[in-house]
Design a protein around this motif. Structure first.
Motif, PDB file in Angstrom:
ATOM      1  N   LEU A   1      -5.242   2.995   4.852  1.00 16.85           N
ATOM      2  CA  LEU A   1      -4.129   3.337   3.848  1.00 16.85           C
ATOM      3  C   LEU A   1      -4.471   3.186   2.420  1.00 16.85           C
ATOM      4  O   LEU A   1      -4.301   3.716   1.537  1.00 16.85           O
ATOM      5  CB  LEU A   1      -2.890   2.918   4.092  1.00 16.85           C
ATOM      6  N   TYR A   2      -5.157   1.843   2.450  1.00 15.41           N
ATOM      7  CA  TYR A   2      -5.516   1.360   0.931  1.00 15.41           C
ATOM      8  C   TYR A   2      -6.754   2.342   0.460  1.00 15.41           C
ATOM      9  O   TYR A   2      -6.620   2.463  -0.648  1.00 15.41           O
ATOM     10  CB  TYR A   2      -6.265  -0.140   1.348  1.00 15.41           C
TER      11      TYR A   2
ATOM     12  N   MET B   1      -4.918   0.056  11.940  1.00 16.22           N
ATOM     13  CA  MET B   1      -5.329   0.792  10.950  1.00 16.22           C
ATOM     14  C   MET B   1      -6.395  -0.041  10.024  1.00 16.22           C
ATOM     15  O   MET B   1      -6.663   0.459   8.941  1.00 16.22           O
ATOM     16  CB  MET B   1      -3.870   0.833   9.619  1.00 16.22           C
TER      17      MET B   1
ATOM     18  N   GLY C   1      -4.815   2.236  17.824  1.00 17.35           N
ATOM     19  CA  GLY C   1      -3.964   1.198  17.806  1.00 17.35           C
ATOM     20  C   GLY C   1      -3.859   0.220  16.558  1.00 17.35           C
ATOM     21  O   GLY C   1      -3.359  -1.026  16.547  1.00 17.35           O
TER      22      GLY C   1
ATOM     23  N   LEU D   1      -6.457   5.498   1.047  1.00 15.92           N
ATOM     24  CA  LEU D   1      -5.594   6.830   0.499  1.00 15.92           C
ATOM     25  C   LEU D   1      -4.930   6.347  -0.772  1.00 15.92           C
ATOM     26  O   LEU D   1      -4.979   7.023  -1.683  1.00 15.92           O
ATOM     27  CB  LEU D   1      -4.689   6.966   1.555  1.00 15.92           C
ATOM     28  N   ALA D   2      -4.691   5.003  -0.996  1.00 18.68           N
ATOM     29  CA  ALA D   2      -3.893   4.476  -2.098  1.00 18.68           C
ATOM     30  C   ALA D   2      -4.784   4.630  -3.230  1.00 18.68           C
ATOM     31  O   ALA D   2      -4.519   4.987  -4.421  1.00 18.68           O
ATOM     32  CB  ALA D   2      -3.417   3.093  -1.914  1.00 18.68           C
TER      33      ALA D   2
ATOM     34  N   ILE E   1       2.198   2.075  -3.282  1.00 21.60           N
ATOM     35  CA  ILE E   1       1.050   2.877  -4.328  1.00 21.60           C
ATOM     36  C   ILE E   1       1.009   4.367  -3.683  1.00 21.60           C
ATOM     37  O   ILE E   1       1.178   5.099  -4.449  1.00 21.60           O
ATOM     38  CB  ILE E   1      -0.319   2.207  -4.128  1.00 21.60           C
ATOM     39  N   VAL E   2       0.890   4.605  -2.293  1.00 26.97           N
ATOM     40  CA  VAL E   2       0.734   5.915  -2.043  1.00 26.97           C
ATOM     41  C   VAL E   2       1.704   6.744  -2.253  1.00 26.97           C
ATOM     42  O   VAL E   2       1.657   7.904  -2.543  1.00 26.97           O
ATOM     43  CB  VAL E   2       0.503   5.777  -0.502  1.00 26.97           C
TER      44      VAL E   2
ATOM     45  N   VAL F   1       2.157  -4.913  10.134  1.00 28.22           N
ATOM     46  CA  VAL F   1       2.397  -3.489  10.507  1.00 28.22           C
ATOM     47  C   VAL F   1       3.165  -3.412  11.855  1.00 28.22           C
ATOM     48  O   VAL F   1       4.216  -2.619  11.921  1.00 28.22           O
ATOM     49  CB  VAL F   1       0.825  -2.713  10.458  1.00 28.22           C
TER      50      VAL F   1
ATOM     51  N   ILE G   1       0.775  -1.152  -0.097  1.00 29.28           N
ATOM     52  CA  ILE G   1      -0.158   0.046   0.014  1.00 29.28           C
ATOM     53  C   ILE G   1       0.966   1.114  -0.119  1.00 29.28           C
ATOM     54  O   ILE G   1       0.638   2.203  -0.823  1.00 29.28           O
ATOM     55  CB  ILE G   1      -0.781   0.007   1.141  1.00 29.28           C
TER      56      ILE G   1
ATOM     57  N   LEU H   1      -8.520  -5.289   5.553  1.00 34.24           N
ATOM     58  CA  LEU H   1      -6.928  -5.280   5.343  1.00 34.24           C
ATOM     59  C   LEU H   1      -6.440  -4.653   6.862  1.00 34.24           C
ATOM     60  O   LEU H   1      -7.026  -4.120   7.333  1.00 34.24           O
ATOM     61  CB  LEU H   1      -6.533  -4.409   4.361  1.00 34.24           C
ATOM     62  N   PRO H   2      -5.328  -5.377   7.104  1.00 35.35           N
ATOM     63  CA  PRO H   2      -4.712  -4.602   8.175  1.00 35.35           C
ATOM     64  C   PRO H   2      -4.241  -2.964   8.138  1.00 35.35           C
ATOM     65  O   PRO H   2      -4.051  -2.566   9.097  1.00 35.35           O
ATOM     66  CB  PRO H   2      -3.270  -5.715   8.729  1.00 35.35           C
ATOM     67  N   VAL H   3      -4.150  -2.683   6.845  1.00 34.96           N
ATOM     68  CA  VAL H   3      -3.761  -1.554   6.374  1.00 34.96           C
ATOM     69  C   VAL H   3      -5.100  -0.826   5.693  1.00 34.96           C
ATOM     70  O   VAL H   3      -4.831   0.045   4.754  1.00 34.96           O
ATOM     71  CB  VAL H   3      -2.583  -1.398   5.512  1.00 34.96           C
TER      72      VAL H   3
END
Lengths: 254, 406
Positions: free
Chosen positions: B127-128, B184, B182, B130-131, A59-60, A132, A56, B122-124
């Protein structure tokens, strides 16, 4: 065949084709789009390899920020331009071919020695507390010093770029919008409080270098931009004066 | 049980059906929100808005869409054909992708399968989103470049600069939420809001997110990329027919996506407002979808309200606001949140936490009062233009002119 291998065999040829095509594109923007696509496929591979954060962020940061800045610059070049293919530095082509062959040889010999078909080692321990969290523990735990040094380096680079790109403003102080507005109302006359008069529009002419006519038929010098006066692009305004009207001066007296 | 664990044992047909449902929901919501926006803005301007086609004019947007699809599709001669066609496709596909990680309900019974109306956790996840947004910008930028025309190019440049700048403010406003939750992942963030919604706990983050989401979607008062007074239509000036419809669709789906993300991050997602928890036992959990939907519609109304109220910003003011106000304020706020979080984790006493909070509040107040007084002094200086002669007024001297004519 697992889902992951299907994903790989569909996307990998596309990524390779795009990266080869990137080199042969004539327009820089087309190359940039193909490069962005290669970055996105790489990100998908990272995610498939259980590194979602890296994918990710790829990409960002790369597609979203770095490539976008490239594109930003390329856009200023315009749609019609293509790169000149003239060799400007003598012998650069020979040097380039030599370097590419050397690099390709080194890469091929490395890849040929690779040992395929092994089970990945250590991934499950690294991702034990989640991808993460694992990365965060490394970045802000074991390698915090390197991380901080790199961030200081990047900040220095950004500051340096700002200093180099900074241009001095002109010495002539520009009044703010507010100051100019106040000055318009507090000047000698508030005739121009609503702005300067526009240029003249007649049946024959419609152009910024023609003066507007005042109610008494006199041409108004204020209606023409100062720049045109200084460049000498304005015809003699008096020739536009209308005759036969009673001449009055500014106070309205005859 | 966390969202990702529940979603893990979804069979393939459930995932496919959920994907289809998300797509249908977004398209129908776009049609309805175009109608809704026109009706609401009309009411704000003392008009009625579209009320002819269908009951209350409900299918006006559908009729407009059909008309748009039947129009002639023009590709300008100066355009770069391949990129010109690619741009609306990028815009329209990426805007849907954000919905994959947004949980729209709590645990529900979906044709006999215990699941959540969310494609994946997703754990992120955040952010995904945002991507996908950052890929979506490519559609706008490439559209502006490939049109081979000046106004679209200017619009594309403006919008890329705008979206990149406001993406930073947006990303920073997530950080407060990440620190507090704690995690994303969208599911965990919603779970962390079970006692207090983040809009209360992290109000500055919420305010900055709401401002930057308007900038991110190119909507009024930040719609400088398509300012019709200066740039005709901005990046989509040269587009017609279905390609224009795709940009239109992308704009509205993006509005709904950022609203859904705001709901997820700050308003507790699909959970019921405090005191209404009992509604979840009706309809077997599906009632949570109504809460989610209401929150998203609330944000949509806010978008329309802004459009009906505020004039467009000047470009330099807009950029200055993003870089010199939103980002520094956000960074300072993140420092405060991180410190408070660390204090609670290290088991600092209530007194210490209260003292720190009080200190921060005092510092902010002091900074504000200093800023106010310097601003007032600067204004007084600006007013003080010095002694000026009495102005003469350009009143037409009518009687004298009359005499002159006689």
């Amino acid at each position: 065949m697992t889902g992951e291998s299907i994903l790989f065999w569909v996307l990998a040829p596309l990524a390779v084709a795009a990266s080869v095509a990137m080199l042969f594109m004539k327009k820089a923007v087309h190359s940039a789009i193909l490069l962005a696509w290669v970055m996105i496929t790489l990100a998908i591979f990272y995610i498939a390899l259980e590194a979602p954060f890296l994918g990710i962020v790829q990409i960002v940061v790369y597609t979203g920020a770095v490539m976008m800045l490239f594109l930003f610059i390329l856009m200023l070049v315009g749609v019609d331009s293509s790169d000149s293919l003239v060799e400007k530095i003598k012998g650069i082509r020979a040097v380039a071919i030599f370097t590419v062959l050397g690099f390709a040889g080194a890469l091929t010999s490395l890849i040929a020695r690779a040992d395929l078909g092994r089970e990945p080692v250590g991934l499950s321990t690294a991702n034990q507390d989640g991808n993460v969290e694992g990365l965060a523990a490394l970045l802000f735990g074991d390698y915090v010093w390197a991380f901080e040094v790199i961030s200081a380096l990047l900040i220095t680079a950004a500051l340096g770029a700002m200093v180099l790109a900074h241009s001095e403003k002109s010495d002539v102080a520009r009044n703010s919008q507010r100051a100019r507005s106040i000055a318009r109302f507090r000047g000698k006359s508030i005739a121009t409080a609503a702005g300067l008069p526009g240029s003249g529009v007649y049946a024959r002419n419609n152009s910024v270098d023609l003066p507007a006519l005042l109610p008494d038929g006199k041409p108004s010098d204020l209606s023409i931009a100062e720049v045109l006066h200084r460049r000498g692009d304005v015809q003699e305004t008096k020739s536009y004066a209308l005759d036969g009207l009673p001449q009055i001066d500014e106070e309205g007296k005859k | 049980m966390s969202n990702s664990a529940i979603l893990l044992d979804d069979p393939g047909w459930v995932i496919a059906l959920k994907g289809l449902l998300i797509f249908v929901l977004c398209v129908v919501l776009t049609l309805m929100s175009v109608w809704g926006e026109r009706r609401i803005v009309a009411r704000m301007q003392m008009r009625l808005g579209p009320n002819r086609v269908g009951p209350f004019g409900l299918i006006q947007a559908l009729a407009d869409g059909v008309k748009l699809a039947l129009k002639e599709d023009i590709i300008p001669k100066a355009a770069d054909r391949a990129v010109f066609i690619l741009a609306p496709i990028i815009s329209a596909t990426t805007c849907f992708m954000a919905f994959a990680v947004i949980p729209m309900t709590g645990v529900v019974n979906f044709f006999g399968q215990e699941t959540i109306m969310q494609l994946t956790d997703l754990p992120v996840g955040v952010l995904y989103v945002l991507a996908t947004a950052s890929i979506g910008v490519y559609g706008i930028v490439l559209a502006g470049w490939s049109s081979g025309s000046t106004y679209p190019l200017l619009g594309g440049l403006r919008s890329s600069a705008q979206v990149i700048s406001y993406e930073i403010a947006m990303g920073l406003s997530f950080v407060g939420v990440f620190i507090y939750a704690g995690s994303m992942s969208t599911g965990d963030i919603i779970a962390s809001q079970s006692t207090w919604w983040n809009v209360v706990v992290l109000f500055p983050s919420f305010a900055i997110y709401v401002i930057s989401m308007v900038g991110e979607t190119n909507r009024a008062p930040f719609d400088l990329a398509e300012a019709e007074g200066e740039l005709v239509g901005g990046f989509h000036t040269e587009y017609s027919s279905l390609k224009f419809a795709l940009f239109f669709l992308a704009e509205y789906v993006n509005i709904i996506a950022v609203s859904a993300l705001a709901t997820t991050l700050f308003l507790g997602g699909p959970s019921a407002p405090p005191g209404f928890g009992f509604t979840e036992s009706w309809l077997g959990g599906w009632f949570t979808f109504i809460w989610f939907f209401l929150k998203v519609l609330g944000f949509f109304f806010f978008f329309v309200w802004l459009r009906g109220t505020l004039p467009r910003l000047r470009y330099d003011q807009f950029m200055k606001f993003g870089w010199k106000v939103l980002i520094p304020v956000n960074v300072a706020w993140i420092l405060v949140v991180a410190t408070l979080r660390l204090m609670t984790q290290e088991g600092a006493s209530q007194f210490m936490i209260a003292a720190f909070t009080g200190g921060v509040v005092l510092a902010v107040l002091a900074a504000m009062s200093i800023y106010d007084s310097t601003k007032r002094k600067a204004e007084e200086r600006a007013h003080d233009v010095g002694e000026m002669p009495e102005p003469t007024f350009p009143v037409p001297a009518l009687p004298t002119i009359k005499k002159a004519v006689e």
